[in-house]
Write a protein that holds these residues in place. Structure first.
Motif: not given
Length: 272
Positions: A129, A190, A192-193, A243, A246-247, A250
């Motif tokens: 991060h 951002e 974090d991602r 998260l 959006q993630m 992943t």
């Protein structure tokens, strides 16, 4: 070793004079100077900011842990598009739970946060991060924005060119003050991602950072050790939700990678 890593020149209170020729040069180069900070300047500004952070809280006098954190951090940095920055990682002797990045590749985690971690994957998530802030130049952009509003254009140009000037000290002060105010929420989300991606590239369980956020979420929000973290970052629940939204693919795709809890425990015990 750690002393050498963080050896920086002390601030100089040099007076500066501006003549007509300098003002003319400034006018010619102002557009470029106020929008661009080259990599050498980025590293120098970051080193000065790290020096101020270390003036407030020294490195934890624990050489094995410092070497371990540097080893993990440099491995992660090698997975990024800026592997050749002079990356330095350290653990501050501070009971609060927080982590900091300065431009140019200086990453600091507090002892309070380190001792709450349960695996190397969690450490990797936090370091990734902070690495992401450096990659995206979040602090640098905030420094430029604040400096433009507070420093005359000729003084800003001098601050970028002359590390020993009073103007540079003001510029670094603007940067250091950001740790009390925080970055934009979009910058934190951002980081974090991208941090999840970097940790996964490094071979770690992608849920390392979410696990740390869950730890923070479960703590008493009135805990004094969390005051600055909660003031300068979105709430852990909000970060976890972002998260997940959006993630999630992943996170799930790399959830089976190692957490390395036993190695983390062994390294942490060795340093005590």
């Amino acid at each position: 070793m750690t002393a050498a890593l963080w050896l920086v020149a002390g601030p100089a209170a040099a007076q500066f004079n501006l003549d007509i020729n300098r003002l003319i040069d400034t006018a010619k180069n102002l557009s470029r100077a106020t929008t661009e900070i080259d990599e050498r300047q980025e590293i120098e500004i970051g080193r000065d900011m790290a020096s101020r952070l270390l003036g407030a809280a020294p490195l934890w006098a624990n050489e094995p842990v410092q070497r371990y954190v540097n080893r993990v951090g440099r491995w992660l940095a090698a997975q990024t598009e800026r592997p050749d920055l002079p990356w330095h990682f350290g653990v501050l002797e501070a009971p609060q739970l927080n982590a900091f990045a300065t431009p140019g590749g200086y990453i600091l985690v507090t002892r309070g946060l380190f001792e709450r971690m349960r695996s190397e994957a969690e450490l990797a998530g936090v370091l990734s991060h902070e690495i992401s802030h450096v990659l995206r130049r979040h602090h640098l952009a905030a420094i430029q924005k604040n400096a433009r509003g507070a420093l005359a254009s000729d003084v800003l140009l001098l601050a970028l060119r002359d590390r020993g000037s009073e103007a540079r000290q003001k510029l670094v002060a603007f940067g250091t003050e950001m740790y009390a105010r925080g970055l934009d929420k979009s910058d934190e989300l951002e980081a974090d991602r991208l941090g999840v991606v970097i940790a996964a590239r490094g071979g770690y369980d992608a849920y390392g950072l979410p696990a740390v956020l869950q730890t923070l979420q479960a703590m008493n929000p009135q805990d004094s050790g969390l005051a600055l973290m909660f003031k300068t970052h979105p709430a852990p629940a909000e970060r976890l939700s972002a998260l997940e939204l959006q993630m999630q693919p992943t996170l799930d795709a790399f959830a089976g990678q190692p957490q390395l809890a036993e190695r983390f425990a062994s390294e942490a015990r060795t340093g005590r």
